[in-house]
Design an enzyme around this catalytic site. Structure first.
Site, PDB file in Angstrom:
ATOM      1  N   GLY A  66      -6.641  -3.916   1.516  1.00  0.00           N
ATOM      2  CA  GLY A  66      -7.236  -2.769   0.449  1.00  0.00           C
ATOM      3  C   GLY A  66      -6.672  -1.624   0.637  1.00  0.00           C
ATOM      4  O   GLY A  66      -7.184  -0.856   1.821  1.00  0.00           O
ATOM      5  N   ALA A  67      -6.241  -0.689  -0.018  1.00  0.00           N
ATOM      6  CA  ALA A  67      -5.857   0.664   0.146  1.00  0.00           C
ATOM      7  C   ALA A  67      -6.920   1.484   0.811  1.00  0.00           C
ATOM      8  O   ALA A  67      -6.646   2.068   1.857  1.00  0.00           O
ATOM      9  CB  ALA A  67      -5.297   1.270  -1.102  1.00  0.00           C
ATOM     10  N   GLN A  95      -6.726 -13.646  -2.287  1.00  0.00           N
ATOM     11  CA  GLN A  95      -7.887 -12.641  -2.128  1.00  0.00           C
ATOM     12  C   GLN A  95      -8.748 -12.851  -3.392  1.00  0.00           C
ATOM     13  O   GLN A  95     -10.050 -12.221  -2.970  1.00  0.00           O
ATOM     14  CB  GLN A  95      -7.208 -11.044  -2.112  1.00  0.00           C
ATOM     15  CG  GLN A  95      -6.397 -10.832  -0.869  1.00  0.00           C
ATOM     16  CD  GLN A  95      -4.961 -10.957  -0.822  1.00  0.00           C
ATOM     17  OE1 GLN A  95      -4.371 -11.951  -1.485  1.00  0.00           O
ATOM     18  NE2 GLN A  95      -4.313 -10.176  -0.291  1.00  0.00           N
ATOM     19  N   ASP A 115      -2.768  -0.004  -4.878  1.00  0.00           N
ATOM     20  CA  ASP A 115      -2.514   0.394  -3.645  1.00  0.00           C
ATOM     21  C   ASP A 115      -1.734   1.726  -3.660  1.00  0.00           C
ATOM     22  O   ASP A 115      -1.887   2.399  -2.629  1.00  0.00           O
ATOM     23  CB  ASP A 115      -1.577  -0.598  -2.884  1.00  0.00           C
ATOM     24  CG  ASP A 115      -2.361  -2.125  -2.741  1.00  0.00           C
ATOM     25  OD1 ASP A 115      -2.288  -2.698  -3.741  1.00  0.00           O
ATOM     26  OD2 ASP A 115      -2.956  -2.229  -1.546  1.00  0.00           O
ATOM     27  N   ASN A 142       0.360  -2.631  -7.169  1.00  0.00           N
ATOM     28  CA  ASN A 142      -0.734  -3.572  -6.872  1.00  0.00           C
ATOM     29  C   ASN A 142      -0.146  -4.843  -6.421  1.00  0.00           C
ATOM     30  O   ASN A 142       1.075  -5.244  -6.619  1.00  0.00           O
ATOM     31  CB  ASN A 142      -1.903  -3.683  -8.165  1.00  0.00           C
ATOM     32  CG  ASN A 142      -3.203  -3.932  -7.912  1.00  0.00           C
ATOM     33  OD1 ASN A 142      -3.569  -3.479  -6.714  1.00  0.00           O
ATOM     34  ND2 ASN A 142      -3.566  -5.031  -8.513  1.00  0.00           N
ATOM     35  N   LYS A 143      -1.209  -5.752  -6.197  1.00  0.00           N
ATOM     36  CA  LYS A 143      -0.667  -6.975  -5.559  1.00  0.00           C
ATOM     37  C   LYS A 143      -0.035  -7.823  -6.823  1.00  0.00           C
ATOM     38  O   LYS A 143       0.165  -7.554  -7.926  1.00  0.00           O
ATOM     39  CB  LYS A 143      -1.898  -7.975  -5.501  1.00  0.00           C
ATOM     40  CG  LYS A 143      -2.053  -9.286  -4.974  1.00  0.00           C
ATOM     41  CD  LYS A 143      -1.325  -9.312  -3.611  1.00  0.00           C
ATOM     42  CE  LYS A 143      -1.925  -8.324  -2.667  1.00  0.00           C
ATOM     43  NZ  LYS A 143      -0.855  -8.059  -1.546  1.00  0.00           N
TER      44      LYS A 143
HETATM   45  C1  LIG Z   1      -8.706  -1.148  -3.664  1.00  0.00           C
HETATM   46  S1  LIG Z   1      -7.053  -1.443  -3.210  1.00  0.00           S
HETATM   47  C2  LIG Z   1      -7.196  -3.278  -3.406  1.00  0.00           C
HETATM   48  C3  LIG Z   1      -5.733  -3.571  -3.450  1.00  0.00           C
HETATM   49  O1  LIG Z   1      -5.390  -4.266  -2.169  1.00  0.00           O
HETATM   50  C4  LIG Z   1      -4.690  -5.360  -2.307  1.00  0.00           C
HETATM   51  O2  LIG Z   1      -3.668  -5.445  -1.526  1.00  0.00           O
HETATM   52  P1  LIG Z   1      -3.894  -6.260  -0.031  1.00  0.00           P
HETATM   53  O3  LIG Z   1      -5.065  -7.196  -0.033  1.00  0.00           O
HETATM   54  O4  LIG Z   1      -2.647  -6.776   0.172  1.00  0.00           O
HETATM   55  O5  LIG Z   1      -4.116  -5.169   0.785  1.00  0.00           O
HETATM   56  C5  LIG Z   1      -4.572  -5.572  -3.681  1.00  0.00           C
HETATM   57  O6  LIG Z   1      -3.226  -4.918  -4.079  1.00  0.00           O
HETATM   58  C6  LIG Z   1      -5.593  -4.888  -4.200  1.00  0.00           C
HETATM   59  O7  LIG Z   1      -5.471  -4.490  -5.646  1.00  0.00           O
END
Ligand SMILES: CSC[C@H]1O[C@H](OP(=O)(O)O)[C@H](O)[C@@H]1O
Length: 366
Positions: free
Chosen positions: A54-55, A207, A248, A258-259
């Site tokens: 998560g960013a 997630q 992100d 984003n994801k």
């Molecule tokens: C609030 S940032 C959350 C964002 O991060 C996730 O990616 P990852 O789980 O690969 O770090 C996803 O894109 C979420 O929306």
């Protein structure tokens, strides 16, 4: 955030001021395990292997990573070449979330300007704590601004339940407190507004099914886990009032990384005239990029994350193979939703349209 009556954050510094403690999110929701990180290599491992993700949380973890660089430096004066080499190594841990570089680039000058080894350690710790508190405050404010959108939908439905859809986990587990996409949901809950959340499972690492469902369940927020491909159908049948996701990295022109799968949700929302909002702190804007599709680096992860799926059989966590063992897989971790498909952004300074001009209205100093 409160979890079973206990205040929890996804990251904190132990009282020894040498150990960074994080929830190992790879094991949620079935096991809550805390991992100790005491070296830069352990911080990089935790980011790369998505122990933390998560960013904003990646940024917070990186902030403590710079603190550990200083704390563990062989030469306590932290020579410039050592500080630069180690911080560049940290920045390379994952490519898409802009908070990683933002946090490191904010921490390093604080270390550089401090004079003595003791002052460098104190400056790094203070700067890291400041970043963590900033992200927590930003997310609370995102919630306070975003809840107005939910309240408006509630009024339009004459007090009926507002149905939201979210993709991946942009909750407190991806941040420090409140989350980004979930912040308006938590504040709506605090204000007694009835909501229900469709939670995209979010393949391949789930997630949504694992983390967002766990968060919302612990907060007592009604939710339903759905397959990633069900959102369009629900929208066509009037079962989604608004989509809220995190991001992100978002360009200052409004393109949203984003994801993987977010872009498809935005297309379906546009086709059904459903508002599609992205919640983000200003630390997730990339003020240097204009064309997200061409310029935002998209992480490609281990194909085995697609080929295997993790779950619990009520006892042990297990990984099982899904496709034929010799079938190749591709694992693009993010996609980019163009600004034209984004209704608006929910930031710590308020809500704006997905245009450079309206973003700058909220952030004129940029
Ligand atoms: C609030 S940032 C959350 C964002 O991060 C996730 O990616 P990852 O789980 O690969 O770090 C996803 O894109 C979420 O929306």
């Amino acid at each position: 955030m409160l979890v079973d009556g206990k205040e929890m954050r996804p990251i904190w510094l132990d009282g020894d001021h040498r150990t960074v403690k994080v929830i190992d999110q790879r094991l949620l929701p079935h096991d809550v395990v805390i991992m100790d990180l005491r070296t830069l290599d352990e911080i990089i491992y935790a980011i790369q292997e998505m122990v933390v993700r998560g960013a904003p949380l990646i940024g917070a973890t990186a902030a403590y990573g710079v603190y550990l660089i200083v704390l563990n430096a062989p030469d306590p004066s932290v020579p410039e070449d050592y500080l630069t080499a180690e911080s560049e190594r940290l920045k390379a841990a994952r490519p898409t979330a802009v908070n990683l570089a933002w946090a490191v680039d904010r921490m390093v000058p604080a270390v550089r300007t401090a004079k003595t080894p003791g002052e460098k350690r104190s400056a790094a710790l203070a700067a890291a704590d400041e970043i963590i508190q900033l992200e927590a405050d930003n997310c609370r404010r995102i919630g306070e601004h975003g809840v107005a959108l939910i309240r408006e939908l509630r009024d339009r439905k004459n007090g009926g339940t507002v149905n939201l859809l979210t993709h991946c986990n942009a909750g407190w587990l991806a941040c420090v407190e409140y989350g980004t996409a979930t912040a308006p949901m938590y504040v709506a809950r605090e204000q007694g507004i009835d909501i229900h959340v469709w939670v995209d499972e979010t393949r391949p690492l789930n997630q949504g099914a694992r983390l967002t469902a766990w968060e919302l369940g612990k907060a007592g927020i009604p939710h339903t886990v759905i397959t990633d491909n069900a959102g369009g159908h629900l929208m066509q049948h009037g079962l989604v009032d608004m989509v809220i996701t995190g991001t992100d990295r978002t360009t200052y022109t409004g393109d949203v990384a984003n994801k993987i799968g977010t872009y498809l949700k935005a297309l379906a929302a546009r086709d059904n005239d459903i508002p599609f909002y992205v919640a983000l702190p200003s630390t997730t804007f990339d003020w240097t990029l204009t064309d997200g599709i061409r310029e935002i680096p998209i992480e490609e992860r281990d194909p085995d994350e697609v080929r295997y799926i993790q779950g619990s059989d009520g006892g042990e966590l297990r990984n099982v193979l899904v496709p034929p063992k010799d079938s190749p897989a591709a694992n693009y971790a993010f996609d980019v939703t163009p600004a034209r498909l984004v209704t608006g952004f929910i930031t710590e300074r308020g809500i704006c349209r997905a245009t450079a001009g309206d973003i700058r209205r909220l952030f004129p100093e940029r």
